[in-house]
Design an enzyme around this catalytic site. Structure first.
Site, mmCIF file in Angstrom:
data_model
loop_
_atom_site.group_PDB
_atom_site.id
_atom_site.type_symbol
_atom_site.label_atom_id
_atom_site.label_comp_id
_atom_site.label_asym_id
_atom_site.label_seq_id
_atom_site.Cartn_x
_atom_site.Cartn_y
_atom_site.Cartn_z
ATOM 1 N N TYR A 40 0.853 -1.187 0.000
ATOM 2 C CA TYR A 40 0.000 0.000 0.000
ATOM 3 C C TYR A 40 0.888 1.236 0.000
ATOM 4 C CZ TYR A 40 -4.251 2.673 0.733
ATOM 5 O OH TYR A 40 -5.284 3.547 0.593
ATOM 6 N N LYS A 85 -20.329 -20.506 -9.773
ATOM 7 C CA LYS A 85 -19.660 -20.348 -11.061
ATOM 8 C C LYS A 85 -18.230 -19.825 -10.858
ATOM 9 C CE LYS A 85 -20.299 -20.749 -15.524
ATOM 10 N NZ LYS A 85 -21.414 -20.165 -16.259
#
Length: 757
Positions: free
Chosen positions: A45, A100
């Site tokens: 970060y 899925k």
């Protein structure tokens, strides 16, 4: 057939438990970089993240290098056509979309996230997706009603520069086309002259018709039907622009009329749509793809009763030739992502279909044949489509799709060496999931009677119910019937189902035989007859093991309520090692898609060199039975003599013993774990006899094996199955204390699998 369907039915509570137990849902986010130190956080970060931000701002293509975009697909739905359930809304579609996403990861190592868009307004949906485009490398649309799905997909393909693919349409079309290629070849037909009828005019049906026409079918030879009959030129009722595009000039008006003399019929409609007289009226050697789910337009049994020359495919896994979309979409996106394709075009779809068709013609590898005990599938009417767990899919389909993308000019990052690419793809496969599935499939073909020794425990009951529901055989619950039924009623477990039997040891007619058998084994080991009586009457493990020993059950599973060593001691009073074998424990560890077998994790405390060599042979044999080519590393704290130490001498001697035995598998040692598992480090030892990283690790002691596998499971984000008990003359598996019902089912299936070995 009705009984078979009943056994395969998933209980509602079982499904809810699966989705809710542990962390709810089926997905989690896992970091790919270390986050252990302040410096790690600074790089991940602020301030380090600013560097790739500026690089992407200067060159957007580098987003594929510095972020997950190149391996990330969004699965997006508004829930207007969920499976066969209809329009239940965006939120209700989330379990399906999560599923899925899991399939993307499981089959092709494609990271995926589900997005449920809460609108039925086509323009709102399109705008929502288009503005999310920078986040993803591809968009998989799912469960969107027709005709909205046609509009949405077409618009998004026009305005986005990444692949957009509506799987309900194109996935079905690709798999059906693959099967059709082979069915036409088997019946001596040609694309240009074959007559095909497609019943159903929804998203999947339209896509099927469009794809087969792109592959060479004459438009005049393809008749599309809907609930109102043939879609012919001039028809006005129930028409739209997508149906009109496939209207033909014909006097035929009904499905029955269209099917008379037809070579092929595609069913994408509903149960019972194909009547007996329709099938009888088709041409010789008809090709029938009845793809309605969950119940096809006509079953293979019904067709077989009408005529014996048909080739059939359905959408169901319990019949040959399953048209299963999982054969397509993960691998199509894998190939498209790897060449950074801007779209998925017809050339890529056709390439996927042809690659699937070609794969079905090849000899089936051993690890697929393992699921068909004694019946290796071969190209022919009963095998025109590969099975979903064929390990070659991951290398064959994406490579074909990638090549087609490059040849058709939509690839932005060409692959120069497709052979090397195929090898890289094979390494991404999730072996343990396919191994378990192969085991389950083989057991379904030869169901076994498994006695669940701790039948009064609710986890055991749920496991037994799942074992029966998955058609693996008969689950024998051992315990007091009144107690079992009381607990089952309290916990909402329905045991009054086919495939479940309760065995009450107190009233069994076999008690006398079990006592005699046990006493004959123990009478010269300090046991009196009354001791044998007590063990059979009061101890579930001795009773269950006796059932297996005397052939009243094929296998057993135990361990939920007592520690492993105690359960093993109980079982070994009843069952001997297999002649010429050593009893060991082997754990299977899956770590980020990589599988290794670890031995011995359960039996030998501080094995001698001779015992280590035996352990290596037993573990290598298990690896082979599970479909792997064993590469055995004999582990130690030292590597090839450095640092030297007394404890490594046993390992070095074990290697010498294996050399003298001239075993038929790769092995080497002594070596540290990082050498065995890291190809780069292994290269520092060019004399190492392993052709690749090890997939079987033989630990120098029980404690190191047990500690390492438990640490992997708890700290490393790994899945560990076992220890599997190997080497007994009868099939027994012991779960860990407090195991989940899913763990018990897995080991019960493995016990059943080994009972047939």
């Amino acid at each position: 057939m009705a009984d078979k369907q009943e056994r395969m039915r998933v209980a509602a509570q079982e499904a809810l438990d699966f989705h809710s137990q542990g962390r709810p849902g089926k997905l989690e986010i896992s970091p790919t970089k270390p986050m252990a130190t302040q410096r790690d956080l600074s790089l991940a970060y602020s301030p380090g993240v600013a560097v790739p931000v500026l690089a992407i701002a200067e060159d957007p293509a580098t987003a594929y290098d510095y972020t997950t975009r190149g391996n990330m697909v969004a699965v997006i739905s508004n829930g207007t056509a969920i499976l066969g359930l209809g329009n239940l809304g965006a939120l209700a579609s989330k379990p399906v979309m999560e599923g899925k996403s899991v399939l993307f990861k499981r089959f092709a190592d494609v990271d995926s996230i589900d997005l449920e868009v809460d609108t039925e307004n086509v323009e709102e949906f399109i705008n929502c997706v288009r503005f999310l485009g920078p986040s993803f490398g591809g968009i998989n649309l799912e469960d969107i009603k027709a005709p909205d799905c046609f509009i949405i997909e077409q618009r998004l393909r026009e305005i986005m520069d990444i692949p957009v693919f509506h799987d309900d349409q194109h996935g079905t079309a690709i798999i059906a086309a693959a099967g059709l290629i082979n069915a036409l070849a088997l019946t001596g037909r040609d694309f240009k002259t074959t007559k095909l009828v497609c019943n159903g005019a929804g998203a999947a049906a339209i896509a099927c018709v469009e794809l087969i026409k792109a592959m060479g079918f004459s438009p005049q030879n393809v008749i599309l039907c809907d609930t109102k009959g043939v879609i012919y030129k001039g028809r006005e009722e129930g028409m739209n622009q997508w149906k009109s595009a496939h209207a033909v000039d014909t006097p035929l008006r009904t499905l029955a009329e269209a099917m008379e003399g037809a070579d092929v019929v595609f069913g994408l409609s509903q149960k019972g749509a194909f009547a007996e007289e329709m099938i009888r009226a088709m041409a010789d050697r008809p090709i029938i793809f009845a793809m309605a789910n969950p119940d096809p337009e006509i079953t293979p049994e019904e067709v077989a009763a009408i005529r014996d020359d048909a080739i059939m495919a359905t959408g169901r896994s319990d019949y040959p030739n399953q048209v299963n979309n999982v054969l397509g979409f993960p691998y199509i996106f894998r190939g498209a992502l790897d060449v950074r394709a801007s779209t998925i075009n017809d050339d890529m779809k056709i390439a996927a279909a042809k690659a699937l068709a070609s794969l079905a013609k090849e000899d089936v590898p051993d690890d697929v044949a393992a699921a068909y005990q004694g019946n290796r599938p071969r190209f022919g009417p009963q095998y025109i489509i590969p099975v979903p767990f064929d390990p070659r899919l991951i290398s064959a389909i994406p490579a074909a799709v990638a090549k087609a993308a490059m040849d058709s000019g939509v690839a932005r990052k060409p692959i120069t060496n497709l052979e090397a690419y195929g090898r890289q793809l094979s390494a991404r496969r999730d072996p343990i999931a396919s191994t378990l599935q192969r085991i389950f499939e083989r057991v379904r073909r030869q169901p076994k009677r498994v006695v669940f020794a701790e039948g009064e425990e609710v986890q055991t009951m749920r496991a037994a119910l799942a074992y029966a529901n998955q058609q693996l055989g008969t689950a024998l619950l051992l315990g007091r019937e009144e107690t079992i039924r009381e607990v089952a009623h309290r916990e909402g477990v329905d045991l009054d189902r086919p495939g479940i039997q309760i065995v009450n040891a107190r009233i069994s007619s076999r008690v006398g035989a079990y006592i005699d058998h046990l006493y004959a084994r123990l009478q010269r080991k300090g046991y009196l007859f009354r001791d044998a009586q007590r063990l059979i009457h009061n101890d579930r493990n001795h009773f269950a093991a006796s059932m297996v020993a005397l052939g009243d059950a094929d296998a057993m599973v135990t361990g939920l309520t007592r520690n492993y060593s105690t359960a093993l001691e109980d079982v070994r009073r009843v069952i001997d090692p297999k002649p010429g074998h050593r009893v060991i424990g082997v754990s299977i560890a899956l770590c980020r898609g990589r599988t290794v077998l670890v031995a011995d994790t359960a039996v030998h405390d501080m094995p001698s060199a001779e015992e280590l060599a035996d352990i290596a042979e037993e573990a290598a044999g298990l690896a082979r039975r599970l479909g792997y080519m064993p590469r055995v590393a004999m582990l130690a704290y030292s590597t090839f003599g450095h640092p030297s130490g007394e404890r490594s001498e046993r390992v070095r001697e074990a290697v010498n013993i294996l050399e003298r035995r001239r075993v038929d598998f790769e092995f080497d040692g002594e070596m540290a774990a990082d050498v065995a598992l890291n190809a780069r480090i292994m290269e520092q030892y060019p004399f190492c006899r392993l052709s690749g990283t090890a997939n079987v690790l033989v630990m120098p002691a029980f404690h190191s094996a047990s500690i390492s596998t438990k640490m992997l499971q708890e700290l490393g984000g790994s899945t560990v199955i076992g220890p599997l008990l190997v080497g007994l003359d009868k099939s027994v598996q012991i779960v860990s204390m407090g195991a989940k019902d899913s763990d018990i089912v897995n080991l019960a299936a493995i016990a059943a699998y080994n009972a047939g070995a």
